[in-house]
Every structure is written in structure tokens, then in C-alpha cells.
Design a protein around this motif. Sequence first.
Motif, PDB file in Angstrom:
ATOM      1  N   ALA A 251     -19.449   0.190   1.506  1.00  0.00           N
ATOM      2  CA  ALA A 251     -18.161   0.828   1.261  1.00  0.00           C
ATOM      3  C   ALA A 251     -18.300   1.915   0.197  1.00  0.00           C
ATOM      4  O   ALA A 251     -17.525   1.988  -0.751  1.00  0.00           O
ATOM      5  N   ASP A 252     -19.287   2.749   0.385  1.00  0.00           N
ATOM      6  CA  ASP A 252     -19.623   3.785  -0.571  1.00  0.00           C
ATOM      7  C   ASP A 252     -18.821   5.052  -0.255  1.00  0.00           C
ATOM      8  O   ASP A 252     -18.602   5.393   0.900  1.00  0.00           O
ATOM      9  N   HIS A 529      -3.302   8.584  -3.091  1.00  0.00           N
ATOM     10  CA  HIS A 529      -3.726   7.654  -4.134  1.00  0.00           C
ATOM     11  C   HIS A 529      -4.379   8.382  -5.312  1.00  0.00           C
ATOM     12  O   HIS A 529      -4.111   8.084  -6.475  1.00  0.00           O
TER      13      HIS A 529
ATOM     14  N   LEU B 241      -6.671   3.106  15.615  1.00  0.00           N
ATOM     15  CA  LEU B 241      -8.096   3.329  15.842  1.00  0.00           C
ATOM     16  C   LEU B 241      -8.603   4.537  15.051  1.00  0.00           C
ATOM     17  O   LEU B 241      -7.935   5.563  14.979  1.00  0.00           O
ATOM     18  N   ILE B 242      -9.783   4.394  14.463  1.00  0.00           N
ATOM     19  CA  ILE B 242     -10.456   5.530  13.833  1.00  0.00           C
ATOM     20  C   ILE B 242     -11.761   5.761  14.581  1.00  0.00           C
ATOM     21  O   ILE B 242     -12.548   4.842  14.772  1.00  0.00           O
ATOM     22  N   LEU B 253     -15.811   9.392   7.119  1.00  0.00           N
ATOM     23  CA  LEU B 253     -15.584   8.011   6.669  1.00  0.00           C
ATOM     24  C   LEU B 253     -16.812   7.111   6.807  1.00  0.00           C
ATOM     25  O   LEU B 253     -16.777   5.950   6.407  1.00  0.00           O
ATOM     26  N   LEU B 256     -18.209   4.875   4.023  1.00  0.00           N
ATOM     27  CA  LEU B 256     -17.205   3.922   3.564  1.00  0.00           C
ATOM     28  C   LEU B 256     -17.122   2.708   4.479  1.00  0.00           C
ATOM     29  O   LEU B 256     -16.811   1.596   4.044  1.00  0.00           O
ATOM     30  N   SER B 260     -18.687  -2.384   4.752  1.00  0.00           N
ATOM     31  CA  SER B 260     -17.327  -2.752   4.344  1.00  0.00           C
ATOM     32  C   SER B 260     -16.970  -4.161   4.783  1.00  0.00           C
ATOM     33  O   SER B 260     -15.880  -4.644   4.499  1.00  0.00           O
ATOM     34  N   PHE B 264     -11.862  -3.224   6.290  1.00  0.00           N
ATOM     35  CA  PHE B 264     -10.983  -2.115   6.675  1.00  0.00           C
ATOM     36  C   PHE B 264     -10.647  -2.141   8.160  1.00  0.00           C
ATOM     37  O   PHE B 264      -9.682  -1.535   8.607  1.00  0.00           O
ATOM     38  N   THR B 521     -10.119   0.854  -7.014  1.00  0.00           N
ATOM     39  CA  THR B 521      -8.739   1.190  -6.658  1.00  0.00           C
ATOM     40  C   THR B 521      -8.700   2.006  -5.370  1.00  0.00           C
ATOM     41  O   THR B 521      -7.761   1.905  -4.600  1.00  0.00           O
ATOM     42  N   VAL B 522      -9.724   2.812  -5.121  1.00  0.00           N
ATOM     43  CA  VAL B 522      -9.777   3.531  -3.846  1.00  0.00           C
ATOM     44  C   VAL B 522      -9.877   2.546  -2.681  1.00  0.00           C
ATOM     45  O   VAL B 522      -9.165   2.659  -1.681  1.00  0.00           O
ATOM     46  N   TRP B 523     -10.769   1.562  -2.834  1.00  0.00           N
ATOM     47  CA  TRP B 523     -10.887   0.552  -1.768  1.00  0.00           C
ATOM     48  C   TRP B 523      -9.554  -0.145  -1.517  1.00  0.00           C
ATOM     49  O   TRP B 523      -9.138  -0.334  -0.387  1.00  0.00           O
ATOM     50  N   ALA B 525      -6.564   0.921  -2.149  1.00  0.00           N
ATOM     51  CA  ALA B 525      -5.584   1.822  -1.533  1.00  0.00           C
ATOM     52  C   ALA B 525      -5.858   1.945  -0.036  1.00  0.00           C
ATOM     53  O   ALA B 525      -4.950   1.966   0.789  1.00  0.00           O
ATOM     54  N   LEU B 526      -7.130   2.025   0.297  1.00  0.00           N
ATOM     55  CA  LEU B 526      -7.518   2.172   1.692  1.00  0.00           C
ATOM     56  C   LEU B 526      -7.212   0.901   2.473  1.00  0.00           C
ATOM     57  O   LEU B 526      -6.720   0.938   3.601  1.00  0.00           O
ATOM     58  N   HIS B 529      -3.681   0.718   3.150  1.00  0.00           N
ATOM     59  CA  HIS B 529      -3.263   1.647   4.189  1.00  0.00           C
ATOM     60  C   HIS B 529      -3.637   1.133   5.580  1.00  0.00           C
ATOM     61  O   HIS B 529      -2.847   1.209   6.519  1.00  0.00           O
ATOM     62  N   LEU B 530      -4.871   0.627   5.730  1.00  0.00           N
ATOM     63  CA  LEU B 530      -5.368   0.272   7.066  1.00  0.00           C
ATOM     64  C   LEU B 530      -4.966  -1.148   7.468  1.00  0.00           C
ATOM     65  O   LEU B 530      -4.842  -1.441   8.655  1.00  0.00           O
ATOM     66  N   ILE B 542     -13.010  -7.150  -0.673  1.00  0.00           N
ATOM     67  CA  ILE B 542     -12.064  -6.128  -1.139  1.00  0.00           C
ATOM     68  C   ILE B 542     -10.619  -6.621  -1.083  1.00  0.00           C
ATOM     69  O   ILE B 542      -9.710  -5.949  -1.486  1.00  0.00           O
TER      70      ILE B 542
END
Lengths: 543, 543
Positions: A251-252, A529, B241-242, B253, B256, B260, B264, B521-523, B525-526, B529-530, B542
Motif C-alpha cells: 500500500a505504498d 483529504h 470497479l477500478i 494506483l 497502492l 494492500s 481497499f 491517514t491517506v490509507w 481516507a482511501l 472512500h472505497l 488498515i
Amino acid sequence: MSQDRSKLRWNGWGWVARKDELAQRDDVWTWLAGELGMPALLATPARPLEEISLPPSTLALPHRQELGAIVGASQLRETIAERAFHARGRSYRDLLHLRAGDLAEAPDAVIYPRGTEEVLAILALAAERRIAIIPFGGGTSLTDGVAAIRDEYESVVTLDLTEMDRIIAIDLTSHTAEIEAGIYGPALEGALKAKGLTVGHASRSFEFSTLGGWIAAGGGDPIGPQQDWLSSMKLATPTGLIDTAQGRTGADLTSLIIGSEGQFGIITEATIALKPLPQTCHLHAYLFADFPTGLAALRAIRQEGCGPTMLRLCDSEETRVLGAFQLLGKKRGMMDRLGEHFRGAQGLTGKPCRMIAGFEGDASVIAFQRRRFEAVASRYHAMRQGRADSDAPRRFQGPYIRDSLLERAVGVENFEVSAHWSKLQTVYETTHAALDAVLRETAPREGAHGIVLCRVRHATPSSATLAFTAIFPRAVGADLEQAGKIEAAAFQAMLSGGGTPHHSPATAAPLLHNNGEGAVTVWRALKQHLDPKGVLAPGGAIS
Amino acid sequence: MSQDRSKLRWNGWGWVARKDELAQRDDVWTWLAGELGMPALLATPARPLEEISLPPSTLALPHRQELGAIVGASQLRETIAERAFHARGRSYRDLLHLRAGDLAEAPDAVIYPRGTEEVLAILALAAERRIAIIPFGGGTSLTDGVAAIRDEYESVVTLDLTEMDRIIAIDLTSHTAEIEAGIYGPALEGALKAKGLTVGHASRSFEFSTLGGWIAAGGGDPIGPQQDWLSSMKLATPTGLIDTAQGRTGADLTSLIIGSEGQFGIITEATIALKPLPQTCHLHAYLFADFPTGLAALRAIRQEGCGPTMLRLCDSEETRVLGAFQLLGKKRGMMDRLGEHFRGAQGLTGKPCRMIAGFEGDASVIAFQRRRFEAVASRYHAMRQGRADSDAPRRFQGPYIRDSLLERAVGVENFEVSAHWSKLQTVYETTHAALDAVLRETAPREGAHGIVLCRVRHATPSSATLAFTAIFPRAVGADLEQAGKIEAAAFQAMLSGGGTPHHSPATAAPLLHNNGEGAVTVWRALKQHLDPKGVLAPGGAIS
């Protein structure tokens, strides 16, 4: 070590002092007019800065004082020269605006922080005061990201990183270096060379761009070259600092920051992986009968794992035009005629295209790699052309030539697109046809047309990148409209052929949609964010 | 092509039918007891499934019907065998739980979707009904991610991807393949081999893990191997879907999602880059006088760009123990004595360590690469040991041996940590010392101790990975407590030496903090979101 900005062109490429060798070469202009189907190429000089008035600065005194308190008053600069230099990037569209004297996008002031802490403080203050912050390295951006949307902001301040250019540490054991992001290419390579090391990266903008810019503007290739040399980085955001150094266990964030164009934060430092300076680097040139044959050879070379560290293939038109350009004004000697005869004898009379292969290492490595390379190339009837000179000088010359062309009513747009090998030929043909058509259609007179050159770069076993150069007679007076049509046509064609277009003003907005709703909403969530007030580069791709 | 789960061990590694060759080897147990400072090693059999009762399923009938409506009733399975097989991953800690008959973490049911659309529908329904979803490939996870926190959830359903194992397309021109993520390693390589291609990836878990698992559990190395072969992927999330295929022009992405751990979304398909099957692959073995010399040689080889495709260095203890193990029960012949004499003559009487170098390609490439390799190695006084057999069988045997050891009151924990070369020796020493101490301290009797083996893998010009194996007498009755102490000590030591620990149950939670507040905090937030309802793998790193 930062460049003296007063010696750089505010409305074009590179050094003011550099002489425009082409300006006096009537033979070039006559030849080029012929190539473009034009009777002649008229002078179209840029407006000098003295004639142009800038919009008044909207940076309020209290904000100026608060910013000055963070960096020291002398690091906040508001002269006309500073504002003009930072008004835009260096895309074709940017040059049209600048040369026309349109400085509507100039920032109110330029701030030069001298450390990550200062950048963090500036961003926090900007979020509170609703001041838009435009990250700026060398300013060679191609994506319109430098030009801010002013609408809802109190003022626009460019954050120039070039006084953050310290080499923090070089780790000679690990071949890594920790460096501030505002360092220019030549200063970085100079410091590394003294230790026998190199990044081994030299794009066309190398001389006038910065480490942080290489990362922020990166991406695009299926496996981006940044991934090869970037170890970790610090990203200053309005909500705090992110250091990717410790976060490599899954998760980089690295790939997300590469190519993010300052939308999530400002890259202030990076740790990069280095290579020993190669003992020797030899370039060799080869000719193939036509472009499809050259492409097939290139693919075979990469898929069979042959060793050239650099491989580049010009299409037939680029091979012809560059050849013709070099021969201009030279007496055609016996060697040229001999070469032509020899090519004819091997059946290369049609539309030959040129490949340059670079071999690095000691003599035994170079010899071995070249033998293997030539064994594959000869299956595709490659014709050796012997050693080639380093093409760095010519590559660095490219953006200067664009300025010279602009002075003579000739425009230049560049497009890059990656594709898997199975789609590459289609992407090439589709894009080439679309550019040919739109250049003809937008030409200033009946019968005039453009020249479309293409070279293949970054060949990997699964994909490669096509770099198109479109040279065309400018529709003077309707330049921006012409550029818009060309960009739209190229973008549409690159996508429809199944390619992945790289960054350019044409791609910034529509690419969002090309990425699919899923990725776009992730970007937006992340932007929300990290930059909840939206002060970072408003108007950029993700805002 | 999916594995027949009834033939796989629910509480251990691999095939039920595989004979435990070690069980009858009294010479091994006597030798090992001596190595561990124990008088004898007692039998510690696992509890059979028949003796164990599972907690009743909490999956409500209406939810069962809704899930069944998405995938078809036969794809939702609730037998004891299914629930037991999916109860946990395969970390040492997981095995302790399973062998003790602790199935508290077993899911209520297992659902087998057969396409991305079904996965999306399951996730959307799960979010609405507050059903926790545990993504599951081969189930060889090491990070406790498979074990869900039940607290706030109606029920827990494992989403098993192994019936999504189609090869959607192989692009022979681009050397890429589009494949469903639930395919097992052998099925994938088998299909590719038929086309003359390979991923060229074979971890220890290769036989029993899936493509999606390789990506979701990846990361850790400074430049992760996933980045080398992963072109793009589809990630199904509760909010949609991504598809990363088109998003490679910056702000991508990929990095990330790698590593993970399903936090996510669920990787349902991937496009991977392939290599031609090498004509030949030769392994050669070398001895160095001691570990620091071996490390120095390894670094020089990578930094000077010599060509082995595979390089692995055992520390002195691993060299000694593996050698002793192989000699057990064999008559020591003349060759062995000769070898010892020869090593003595070259000054390798101390603590020699073994390097394996793998060379791939045609005969001329192998010969050239080996010559260059040996030129560097000889500067470090390497002693050739000749051709080595492929170590794949032994590597695949490793997890089976762990089961055999567990049967005889011996525990095995694995730890991996990456570090830049300048820190590698320190990380090695710190971690080794910490493991030695904690194994002694947690041993079941005075004077007993562990064996700590280490091998160096993934050497790049800037960094390498240390893979530690700790073998120790189990504190039967206090196994989990012992494991916790060992993991904590190892983790603390790897970090304090300046390394980046890879995934393991010990690292999942504390690594969050190691990444710094910014990344965490980024993780979050993501994730918010997801997966706003938090139904994906609750209890994972996470969440």
C-alpha cells in the motif's frame, strides 16, 4: 547552484544569450517552406516584455507579511521579471500565450522556501487565507498545470523550489542519494559525477528542469522510468508531511505521487538510486528497410533480452527529414553517394528508418552485447551505419529549435503515447493519419500541410512509446484555435488506437475520464483529504 | 483447474496425501534435539477435525438467499470442511490455532463467485447488510488478514476467488496475458509454458497460492518484484470497479493496491507481463570465507551489473545447518573429505557461507555472464562448488517441513526485512542477536535455544532482503505467548537496525505507525472512500 533566472528566457527556452543559429540560415527556411507547401515563411517575432503590462498584484499586505515571516522578506519576490518568468510552463500553447504578451496568468508573487518545514508552513497558511499555491521547479511543464484558475482565490503565489537544491547525503555503499527536489539536472549530475555515480536520466528538458519536476510530471510509460531510480520521497501537503521512505511494505503511495502534477502536495526531497558512471558509452546507428521492419526488430531485441541500454527508432519520415536537414548547405561528397549506392544495393531504396543503439560498460561487455544485438538485427536485414555521436546535444537543442520555428510562423507540437506491441502499429497509423489530416485542415492556405515525425522510445518486452513531433505552418491570428484542433485530433486518435497518451495540455482533462470513474473518484477523495481547501495548483488535472 | 480442496490440509500445508518423510527419521530428531539444546523432541500431534465443533453459522436465511441469488445456490458453501479450510491463513500463529482446534475465526459460509460482476454485486450487498467479506485466494496468507473481527457484523463470509481462474487472453505479440486473479501458480505457469512463456515468479508458496494473492500480499522490497511483471489490474470495491489499465499516465494506483491485503478491494483480474521461457537455466554454487565477505561480493556483483538472474546468499549458520542436514544418514565419502581439505587449503575453515547464482539464456549468454560474475566473485576469494540442482523442490518443501517440526514440538517463524546496503549488516546483526536472545528466553527449559538461519534475496544495486528462519523448541501450552514474544522482538530489532520489515502478523499493526501519520491517514481516507461500511477484511492492517 540554482540557475540565474535573469539569464533565462521568460517567453521561450533556455539561455537568453544562446545565439539563434537558424535565424540567418535562408537555405533552411527555403527548404522548410517547401516541405510545408508554403511559398515562404514570414517573421513572427514575440512581443518584448517592455511592451507588456502585467495585471496588478492582488496579494494583500497582511498576507505578504505573513508569507515573508515564514521565509524571510527577501525570499518573497514580486518583480515584473519574476512574475513573467513564472506565468506559464513551456508547452506550445504556453509559448503562444507568452509570445503574444498574454500574462494574465502571471502569479501575484513568487516565494522561494529553503526547506520542507517552510513549505509546510506556507501550505498551511495558504489553506487558511485561500491563497492558491502553484508548485514550480524549472518551469518546463507541458500540462497547463502552472496556469492557475484565479476565480475563488484571494491571490496566486508561485512556490519556486529551486533554492531547495542541497545534496543532503550521498550513500556510497548503497548507491543512493538524498536530495532536495529543487535541484536542476546539471547540478545534480555534476555532484554525482564527482563521486563516480549517475542517475542516468536525461530527458530533453534535462538542463532546465528539476528532480521534483521529473517526479511530479512523470508517469505514462507502462513501467515508468521514475520507478527505476526513485527510492522514496517527502511530500508536503496542506494537511501535513508524507514520507514514503518507510512505507514500502505494501500500500505504498509512490506510483500515486509520480505524475500527480502537484495536485496532492509538493515533493520537497527525494532519495534516488544511482548507477556507477559507465566506463564507456558507444552509440551505433543501423538502417532498416521500412518502419514496420524496424518495429519488429526493436520488439525482438527487447523480448530476446539483448542488452543495449538505449534503443531508439526513427520512423521513415524522421529519418528522411533529419537526414535532409543535416545535408543542407553541405556539398554532397563521395561518401554520401557511396552510402546511397550501398543502401540501394541492399534494397533500402524505399523508406528506410534509422535505429540508434547505445551500449554501456567496459569493452568486453560492449562487444558481447553488440554481437548479440547485431545477431538479432541482422535477421531483420539491418544495415550498419557505424558509430553515432552522442545525441544529447541535438536532443537538448530541440526546444531551442522550436523557438526558432515559432519566430518564422512555424508551429511545433509534441505528443507521446505508449501501447502494447500488439497495438503499436495501429496507434502509429491512426495518430499519424489524424495529424496529417488536421495539419492540412488547419493550415493557413490551400495546399499547405505539416510534417509528422515519430520516434519510438522506452521499448520494453511488452510495450513501447511513440513520440510524435508535428511541424506545421502556423495559422497566425488563430494560433490557439489551431493548437486546440491539433491536440484534440491527436488525443482522440491515440486513444482510439488503444494507446495511453502521456501528459500534455490536450490530455490533462480528458484523461481523467479515460481513467474510468473509479480512479477519478479515488483521486478526488485523496485530493479532498490532502488539500481540503483546494489551494494546490487549482485548474490542474485533478482539481 | 482449481485445486480440489478436499485433498488439501485444512490445518497445515499442501496435499493431505503427501507423506511426511521426516516423521520416521529418528536420526533427524536426535540431531535436531541436540542442535536445540533439548534432551528429546516429543510428539505434539494436531487435533483432528472430527473432534472439533465449529461455532454455529450466523448467516441469516434471507442473506443466504440473497447471496445465493447472485452466484447460484451451489456456489455458497457452508460445510464444516469449507469453513475449517477458510478459518485462517498459514502463518505460524495460524497453524498454532488450527492445530489446537481453535476454529473460532471460521467464516459462516464461503462464496465462490465466477466473475468480476458477481464480486461487485456481493460487495454491494455485503455493505448494505453489514456482512464482513474476507477475500481468499490460496489461503497461504501470513498476516492474520484472513481472520475477521466479528464484533459489529451480522456474519462473516469468505469470498474465495479460486473458481475465477480463466486465462482470458494471451497476447503473444506483446508477451502479456489477461488472467482472472484466482488462478493457482501451477495452472498459470502450465498454461503459459504451452505458449513458450513464463511469469518467472516462484515463491515458496507458489503451488498453493494465487495470482491475486501474489499482488495483494506483495510489496516490501524497495522495488517490489510485482512491479516487474504486473501491467494492470481490476479492483472490485464496495463502491465500484477500478481498472488501472488506462490510468498509467501519472497518479497511478498500482503501488497502492500491491500489498494492500484486500483492504481497499478485491483484485479480480490482472494483466501481467511475461518472459520467454529461458532455453537453459544453470545454478552454480560458491563458497565465501564468511558472511560479511559474501555480502560484499553480492553487493559488488549487483552494483557492477553482472548478469545472474537469480542470486541468493546463505549466512554461515544456514550453510552449516543445511549441509549437516543433507549429510545426515549418509556415509561421508571421499568427495566430502576432499572438499573439506580443499576448503581448509583456501582458508575457508572458519564460517563459510554459500551463494547460489542462477544463469539463464542460451549457452553463449550463460558463459559470458558466468565469466563476468566469477571475475567479481574471485576478488572476494569465492570458491567454486560446481553446478547446483534447481532449488525449487527444496523451496516448495519448506512449508511441509514446518508442519513436520510442529508435530515434534519444534516451532518455525519466518521474518523478512529489506534494507539499503549501508544498513544491511547492522540489520542482520541486530535481528540475529534479538532472535537468539528471545529464543533462549522463551525456551521451555534452561539451556535450550533456537537456531537462526538467514539468507539474502532480491539483491539490487541499492538494497537487499534478509529472510530469517527461526527454529526453536516450542513452549507447548504457551505457544501463542512464545510466538508473540518472538515476533515482537524480531520486529523491534528489524526496525531499530534501519530495515523495512515485510508483511507478517507481527508487522501488520505496528507498521501502520512506522509509516508515519501522513501515510496512515491517506490509507484511512482511501479505505473510507472505497469501503465506507468497512466490510472488507475487518481486522486487517488498515481497518
